[in-house]
Motif scaffolding. Structure first.
Motif, PDB file in Angstrom:
ATOM      1  N   MET A 283      56.366 178.691  46.227  1.00 56.68           N
ATOM      2  CA  MET A 283      54.909 178.573  46.197  1.00 56.68           C
ATOM      3  C   MET A 283      54.467 177.313  46.938  1.00 56.68           C
ATOM      4  O   MET A 283      54.911 176.200  46.641  1.00 56.68           O
ATOM      5  N   THR A 284      53.595 177.470  47.941  1.00 55.49           N
ATOM      6  CA  THR A 284      53.109 176.330  48.728  1.00 55.49           C
ATOM      7  C   THR A 284      51.590 176.272  48.818  1.00 55.49           C
ATOM      8  O   THR A 284      51.027 175.202  49.094  1.00 55.49           O
ATOM      9  N   LYS A 285      50.917 177.389  48.621  1.00 59.56           N
ATOM     10  CA  LYS A 285      49.469 177.416  48.750  1.00 59.56           C
ATOM     11  C   LYS A 285      48.828 176.693  47.566  1.00 59.56           C
ATOM     12  O   LYS A 285      49.111 176.995  46.411  1.00 59.56           O
ATOM     13  N   PRO A 286      47.944 175.714  47.832  1.00 62.53           N
ATOM     14  CA  PRO A 286      47.283 174.986  46.737  1.00 62.53           C
ATOM     15  C   PRO A 286      46.523 175.926  45.813  1.00 62.53           C
ATOM     16  O   PRO A 286      45.886 176.884  46.248  1.00 62.53           O
ATOM     17  N   GLY A 287      46.636 175.669  44.531  1.00 63.89           N
ATOM     18  CA  GLY A 287      45.944 176.492  43.558  1.00 63.89           C
ATOM     19  C   GLY A 287      46.594 176.387  42.200  1.00 63.89           C
ATOM     20  O   GLY A 287      47.531 175.620  41.992  1.00 63.89           O
ATOM     21  N   VAL A 288      46.093 177.202  41.266  1.00 60.17           N
ATOM     22  CA  VAL A 288      46.620 177.231  39.907  1.00 60.17           C
ATOM     23  C   VAL A 288      47.049 178.666  39.614  1.00 60.17           C
ATOM     24  O   VAL A 288      46.249 179.604  39.750  1.00 60.17           O
ATOM     25  N   TYR A 289      48.319 178.865  39.203  1.00 55.22           N
ATOM     26  CA  TYR A 289      48.899 180.185  39.039  1.00 55.22           C
ATOM     27  C   TYR A 289      49.370 180.368  37.603  1.00 55.22           C
ATOM     28  O   TYR A 289      50.125 179.547  37.064  1.00 55.22           O
ATOM     29  N   ALA A 290      48.930 181.455  36.971  1.00 52.15           N
ATOM     30  CA  ALA A 290      49.222 181.695  35.554  1.00 52.15           C
ATOM     31  C   ALA A 290      50.604 182.285  35.370  1.00 52.15           C
ATOM     32  O   ALA A 290      51.026 183.184  36.103  1.00 52.15           O
ATOM     33  N   ASP A 291      51.301 181.761  34.376  1.00 52.13           N
ATOM     34  CA  ASP A 291      52.566 182.366  33.946  1.00 52.13           C
ATOM     35  C   ASP A 291      52.330 183.197  32.695  1.00 52.13           C
ATOM     36  O   ASP A 291      53.075 184.128  32.413  1.00 52.13           O
ATOM     37  N   GLY A 292      51.273 182.848  31.938  1.00 53.80           N
ATOM     38  CA  GLY A 292      50.954 183.568  30.724  1.00 53.80           C
ATOM     39  C   GLY A 292      51.027 182.684  29.500  1.00 53.80           C
ATOM     40  O   GLY A 292      51.721 181.652  29.485  1.00 53.80           O
ATOM     41  N   ASN A 293      50.268 183.061  28.467  1.00 50.13           N
ATOM     42  CA  ASN A 293      50.271 182.327  27.196  1.00 50.13           C
ATOM     43  C   ASN A 293      49.879 180.853  27.371  1.00 50.13           C
ATOM     44  O   ASN A 293      50.418 179.970  26.686  1.00 50.13           O
TER      45      ASN A 293
END
Length: 256
Positions: free
Chosen positions: A15-25
């Protein structure tokens, strides 16, 4: 129902694109503009959204982040805020570290912090010697926060009249160490070794107990005869003494 475990270790590494990514919970991967990656736990508390950092990806793996997020959810279920709980634990740990400092350790740290500003190594050695001799046997192993006026007097009273000059220096050195410890938050309250308005009511003033003893001196009227006799003597010692008499030079200057 919210899905969980959306991310994989491989996906996190790529992952390189700036942002916030959910894994869950409540667990999220945050990728900053500069490329750094870290973990976040997001949750609601009293109607307000909060987020808690769980550490950088290079140190905290995906599996570790999931474990941390699970602990946060358990804390929330128990009725506590995980951020407040962590801050309280950090503060408790810091206080425990502060409370564990002995007077001897505080003195050593004070000397290390200040010796660069002292005139010479001899001054530092004198500090260490007087503390070793008079102070450490009584309160060196005690918590610096526990040093009180009773302990200070236990150090000073046996030498206050017998060795007034030394005792005065010892008192000042205890005071300096305790002041340092107070500023560094290892103790609190007034300094039990302070003189004015405190020990001056418990111990006699130094000039009341110190007997001034001047060095023996040759009467001025006898100086001429003495120098005449000195000039008959041979050796560097005689010349050095004559030089000192004529110039009033200090010992170090004469020897130099």
């Amino acid at each position: 129902m919210r899905s969980s475990s959306k991310l994989s270790a491989l996906a996190v590494s790529k992952m390189t694109k700036p942002g916030v990514y959910a894994d869950g919970n409540g667990l999220y991967l945050q990728v900053a503009a500069g490329g750094s990656k870290s973990w976040l736990f997001r949750f609601m508390r009293d109607g307000k959204a909060r987020k808690m950092g769980l550490g950088p990806v290079h140190t905290v793996t995906l599996a570790m982040a999931r474990d941390k997020a699970l602990e946060c959810r358990r804390t929330l279920m128990a009725g506590s805020d995980p951020i407040d709980t962590r801050q309280a634990a950090d503060q408790e740990r810091r206080l425990a570290e502060l409370k564990g400092m002995t007077f001897k350790t505080a003195a050593e740290k004070y000397i290390a912090a200040n010796k660069a500003g002292w005139k010479n190594a001899k001054h530092s050695a004198q500090w260490t010697a007087t503390l070793d001799t008079y102070v450490f046997p009584i309160c060196g192993d005690l918590d610096v926060a526990a040093v009180d006026v009773g302990l200070v007097l236990k150090v000073l009273e046996p030498i206050w009249t017998a060795k007034p000059e030394t005792a005065s220096r010892v008192r000042g050195r205890i005071e300096s160490v305790l002041d340092w410890a107070t500023v560094r938050r290892h103790r609190h309250g007034q300094n039990p070794a302070r003189w004015k308005g405190h020990l001056d009511h418990l111990l006699p003033a130094r000039n009341k107990v110190a007997k001034v003893k001047h060095h023996a001196a040759l009467p001025y009227a006898d100086l001429g005869a003495f120098v005449a006799e000195l000039r008959q003597a041979e050796g560097v010692g005689a010349r050095a003494l004559e030089f000192a008499i004529l110039t009033a030079g200090r010992t170090g200057e004469v020897v130099g």
